[in-house]
Write a protein that holds these residues in place. Structure first.
Motif, PDB file in Angstrom:
ATOM      1  N   LEU A   1       1.017  -1.225   0.196  1.00  0.00           N
ATOM      2  CA  LEU A   1      -0.055  -0.064   0.167  1.00  0.00           C
ATOM      3  C   LEU A   1       1.034   1.181  -0.024  1.00  0.00           C
ATOM      4  CD1 LEU A   1      -2.511  -0.849   2.808  1.00  0.00           C
ATOM      5  CD2 LEU A   1      -3.047  -0.754   0.283  1.00  0.00           C
ATOM      6  N   ALA A   2       2.161   1.210   0.506  1.00  0.00           N
ATOM      7  CA  ALA A   2       2.281   2.573   0.523  1.00  0.00           C
ATOM      8  C   ALA A   2       3.839   2.365  -0.268  1.00  0.00           C
ATOM      9  CB  ALA A   2       3.775   1.928   1.598  1.00  0.00           C
ATOM     10  N   GLU A   3       3.702   1.495  -1.179  1.00  0.00           N
ATOM     11  CA  GLU A   3       4.260   2.154  -2.558  1.00  0.00           C
ATOM     12  C   GLU A   3       3.773   2.654  -3.434  1.00  0.00           C
ATOM     13  OE1 GLU A   3       6.794  -0.825  -5.814  1.00  0.00           O
ATOM     14  OE2 GLU A   3       7.774  -0.287  -3.234  1.00  0.00           O
ATOM     15  N   GLU A   4       2.424   2.063  -3.417  1.00  0.00           N
ATOM     16  CA  GLU A   4       1.240   2.927  -4.296  1.00  0.00           C
ATOM     17  C   GLU A   4       1.261   4.295  -4.441  1.00  0.00           C
ATOM     18  OE1 GLU A   4      -0.241   1.126  -7.527  1.00  0.00           O
ATOM     19  OE2 GLU A   4       1.584  -0.020  -6.492  1.00  0.00           O
ATOM     20  N   TYR A   5       1.020   4.378  -2.890  1.00  0.00           N
ATOM     21  CA  TYR A   5       0.806   5.923  -2.508  1.00  0.00           C
ATOM     22  C   TYR A   5       1.911   6.754  -3.361  1.00  0.00           C
ATOM     23  CZ  TYR A   5      -3.514   5.642   0.330  1.00  0.00           C
ATOM     24  OH  TYR A   5      -4.637   5.109   0.607  1.00  0.00           O
ATOM     25  N   ALA A   6       3.047   5.795  -2.406  1.00  0.00           N
ATOM     26  CA  ALA A   6       4.673   6.799  -3.178  1.00  0.00           C
ATOM     27  C   ALA A   6       4.744   6.597  -5.046  1.00  0.00           C
ATOM     28  CB  ALA A   6       6.022   5.776  -2.533  1.00  0.00           C
ATOM     29  N   LYS A   7       4.236   5.909  -5.577  1.00  0.00           N
ATOM     30  CA  LYS A   7       3.942   6.224  -6.852  1.00  0.00           C
ATOM     31  C   LYS A   7       3.269   7.102  -7.349  1.00  0.00           C
ATOM     32  CE  LYS A   7       4.855   1.163  -8.538  1.00  0.00           C
ATOM     33  NZ  LYS A   7       3.759   0.059  -8.778  1.00  0.00           N
ATOM     34  N   ARG A   8       1.480   7.356  -5.935  1.00  0.00           N
ATOM     35  CA  ARG A   8       1.130   8.624  -6.714  1.00  0.00           C
ATOM     36  C   ARG A   8       1.417   9.819  -6.418  1.00  0.00           C
ATOM     37  NH1 ARG A   8      -3.690   7.708  -6.972  1.00  0.00           N
ATOM     38  NH2 ARG A   8      -4.725   9.446  -6.195  1.00  0.00           N
ATOM     39  N   TYR A   9       2.565  10.108  -5.827  1.00  0.00           N
ATOM     40  CA  TYR A   9       3.325  10.985  -5.256  1.00  0.00           C
ATOM     41  C   TYR A   9       4.386  12.006  -5.919  1.00  0.00           C
ATOM     42  CZ  TYR A   9       0.521  11.257  -1.025  1.00  0.00           C
ATOM     43  OH  TYR A   9      -0.705  11.772  -0.059  1.00  0.00           O
ATOM     44  N   ALA A  10       5.398  10.836  -6.386  1.00  0.00           N
ATOM     45  CA  ALA A  10       6.571  10.707  -7.417  1.00  0.00           C
ATOM     46  C   ALA A  10       6.390  11.107  -8.995  1.00  0.00           C
ATOM     47  CB  ALA A  10       7.421   9.296  -7.012  1.00  0.00           C
ATOM     48  N   TYR A  11       7.276  11.821  -9.114  1.00  0.00           N
ATOM     49  CA  TYR A  11       7.498  12.248 -10.127  1.00  0.00           C
ATOM     50  C   TYR A  11       8.640  12.815 -11.082  1.00  0.00           C
ATOM     51  CZ  TYR A  11       7.516  15.434 -13.614  1.00  0.00           C
ATOM     52  OH  TYR A  11       6.945  16.425 -15.402  1.00  0.00           O
TER      53      TYR A  11
ATOM     54  N   GLY B   1      14.406   4.621  -5.424  1.00  0.00           N
ATOM     55  CA  GLY B   1      14.618   4.704  -4.426  1.00  0.00           C
ATOM     56  C   GLY B   1      14.138   5.616  -3.884  1.00  0.00           C
ATOM     57  N   LYS B   2      13.516   6.922  -4.472  1.00  0.00           N
ATOM     58  CA  LYS B   2      12.198   7.570  -4.298  1.00  0.00           C
ATOM     59  C   LYS B   2      11.181   7.092  -3.718  1.00  0.00           C
ATOM     60  CE  LYS B   2      11.542  11.479  -7.191  1.00  0.00           C
ATOM     61  NZ  LYS B   2      11.619  11.847  -8.491  1.00  0.00           N
ATOM     62  N   LEU B   3      11.563   5.574  -4.250  1.00  0.00           N
ATOM     63  CA  LEU B   3       9.479   5.265  -4.080  1.00  0.00           C
ATOM     64  C   LEU B   3       9.825   4.383  -2.639  1.00  0.00           C
ATOM     65  CD1 LEU B   3       8.315   3.495  -6.931  1.00  0.00           C
ATOM     66  CD2 LEU B   3       7.488   5.411  -6.138  1.00  0.00           C
ATOM     67  N   HIS B   4      11.420   3.742  -2.555  1.00  0.00           N
ATOM     68  CA  HIS B   4      11.843   3.018  -1.094  1.00  0.00           C
ATOM     69  C   HIS B   4      12.334   3.590   0.410  1.00  0.00           C
ATOM     70  CE1 HIS B   4      11.878  -0.666  -3.282  1.00  0.00           C
ATOM     71  NE2 HIS B   4      12.789   0.018  -4.121  1.00  0.00           N
ATOM     72  N   TYR B   5      11.906   5.604  -0.039  1.00  0.00           N
ATOM     73  CA  TYR B   5      12.335   6.652   0.445  1.00  0.00           C
ATOM     74  C   TYR B   5      11.734   6.605   1.648  1.00  0.00           C
ATOM     75  CZ  TYR B   5      14.175   9.520   3.299  1.00  0.00           C
ATOM     76  OH  TYR B   5      14.666  11.246   4.321  1.00  0.00           O
ATOM     77  N   PHE B   6      10.084   6.870   0.295  1.00  0.00           N
ATOM     78  CA  PHE B   6       9.322   7.416   1.279  1.00  0.00           C
ATOM     79  C   PHE B   6       8.434   6.277   1.671  1.00  0.00           C
ATOM     80  CE2 PHE B   6       4.245   7.536   0.566  1.00  0.00           C
ATOM     81  CZ  PHE B   6       3.772   8.786   0.334  1.00  0.00           C
ATOM     82  N   LYS B   7       8.453   4.367   1.722  1.00  0.00           N
ATOM     83  CA  LYS B   7       8.005   3.674   2.501  1.00  0.00           C
ATOM     84  C   LYS B   7       9.231   3.787   4.314  1.00  0.00           C
ATOM     85  CE  LYS B   7       8.835   0.640  -0.541  1.00  0.00           C
ATOM     86  NZ  LYS B   7       8.839  -0.827  -1.186  1.00  0.00           N
ATOM     87  N   ASP B   8      10.689   4.347   3.986  1.00  0.00           N
ATOM     88  CA  ASP B   8      11.250   4.679   4.954  1.00  0.00           C
ATOM     89  C   ASP B   8      10.665   5.674   5.954  1.00  0.00           C
ATOM     90  OD1 ASP B   8      13.723   3.145   4.902  1.00  0.00           O
ATOM     91  OD2 ASP B   8      14.839   4.503   4.399  1.00  0.00           O
ATOM     92  N   ALA B   9       9.734   6.898   5.517  1.00  0.00           N
ATOM     93  CA  ALA B   9       8.685   7.582   5.816  1.00  0.00           C
ATOM     94  C   ALA B   9       7.724   7.295   6.326  1.00  0.00           C
ATOM     95  CB  ALA B   9       8.442   9.228   5.268  1.00  0.00           C
TER      96      ALA B   9
END
Length: 319
Positions: free
Chosen positions: A175-185, A200-208
């Motif tokens: 779920l976190a990764e799918e949200y990360a894709k929505r925020y990433a550009y 890397g941005k997607l995985h860092y988003f999961k860190d947060a």
């Protein structure tokens, strides 16, 4: 001098830990309002005469072009019954997953003041593992038949490097990764480095947003695969640099180092020892170092181009 540096490092570490502890304490106080609707259970309990109520409650599962006979057939189909039985048996208790989702939503609310809790619905989808979760602004769908445990009989014909993540602990990470894709550009993803930093941005988003999950769970590695990646980070980076792969647009590179695979393809003897997606792993470490070196908000970082991130980081792989 060495003693002084050691003391300073310890002090910085203590201060950072206190700040992180306070942050997580503040996030834990954020109210979230949601509950999980178990569609697969409602469908399993239903009789043909209950279809109108089901269709009213879950209209998005019942396209008008399909006759009711299709749904009645699914109610009575032995394979569908077995699928629902296995899901209901494995997820008879769902509180742990709900708590994970609650923490995810608290973190999303903290980082995005416009975030609103969506409707959360579980279902089965015939083990279509490429569609395990679905996320929009208003709804989250979770196909639980993709999380029955890596050794479940339903996954016998699925490659092990994929099914190793078919467990309940992975739900909130997906779920976190799918949200990360929505925020990433990123405007472009032409080079290997572009791909590396995007993931890397997607995985860092999961860190947060799911800091309560381990690094292995965030990237979908076993603990052994993560340990291999950490131990060989310097060698992997050197391989990319020495062969001038970072800025290459070779279309074969994503399949070698980015896409899901049983191992990464260096075309060396170590290939079978390595986990797949090592380009994602290195990209994650680059983004982590960028965030450590720069005063940038999470959501701002998610919008930055790969070149800007790479040019403004002092990334050096661990030795």
């Amino acid at each position: 001098m060495k003693k002084l540096l050691l003391i300073l490092c310890i002090l910085f570490s203590v201060v950072a830990c206190k700040k992180e502890s306070k942050l997580q304490g503040d996030i834990a106080k954020i109210d979230v309002d949601f509950f999980v609707e178990r569609f697969e259970k409602a469908f399993d309990d239903a009789k043909p005469e209950d279809l109108p109520k089901l269709k009213e409650a879950f209209p998005f599962f019942f396209p008008e072009r399909f006759n009711d006979s299709i749904w009645i057939e699914q109610m009575n189909d032995s394979l569908q019954k077995e699928l629902r039985y296995e899901v209901l048996k494995t997820f008879a208790e769902f509180k742990d997953v709900e708590q994970d989702i609650e923490q995810l939503f608290q973190h999303l609310k903290y980082y995005d003041r416009f975030f609103k809790e969506p409707r959360v619905v579980t279902l089965t989808n015939d083990v279509r593992y490429r569609e395990k979760v679905f996320v929009t602004d208003t709804i989250v769908l979770i196909a639980l038949d993709n999380y029955l445990g890596k050794d479940h009989k339903f996954y016998g014909n699925i490659a092990g490097f994929l099914s190793q993540n078919f467990n309940r602990e992975r739900i909130v990470v997906d779920l976190a990764e799918e949200y990360a894709k929505r925020y990433a550009y990123q405007a472009t993803k032409r080079t290997l480095l572009d791909e590396m930093i995007y993931f890397g941005k997607l995985h860092y988003f999961k860190d947060a947003v799911v800091p309560f999950k381990s690094d292995a769970e965030k990237i979908g590695y076993t603990e052994e695969q993560l340990a291999w990646s950490e131990a060989n980070e310097n060698e992997v980076w050197s391989y990319f640099v020495e062969r001038e792969l970072l800025f290459s647009t070779d279309s074969k590179l994503p399949s070698r180092f980015i896409n899901p695979a049983p191992f990464s393809k260096f075309y060396l003897e170590i290939d079978n020892e390595s986990p797949g997606r090592l380009g994602q792993y290195i990209g994650w470490q680059i983004v982590r170092k960028y965030m450590e070196d720069n005063d940038v908000e999470l959501m701002d970082m998610m919008q930055k181009e790969a070149k800007e991130i790479f040019d403004n980081t002092k990334y050096k792989p661990r030795r």
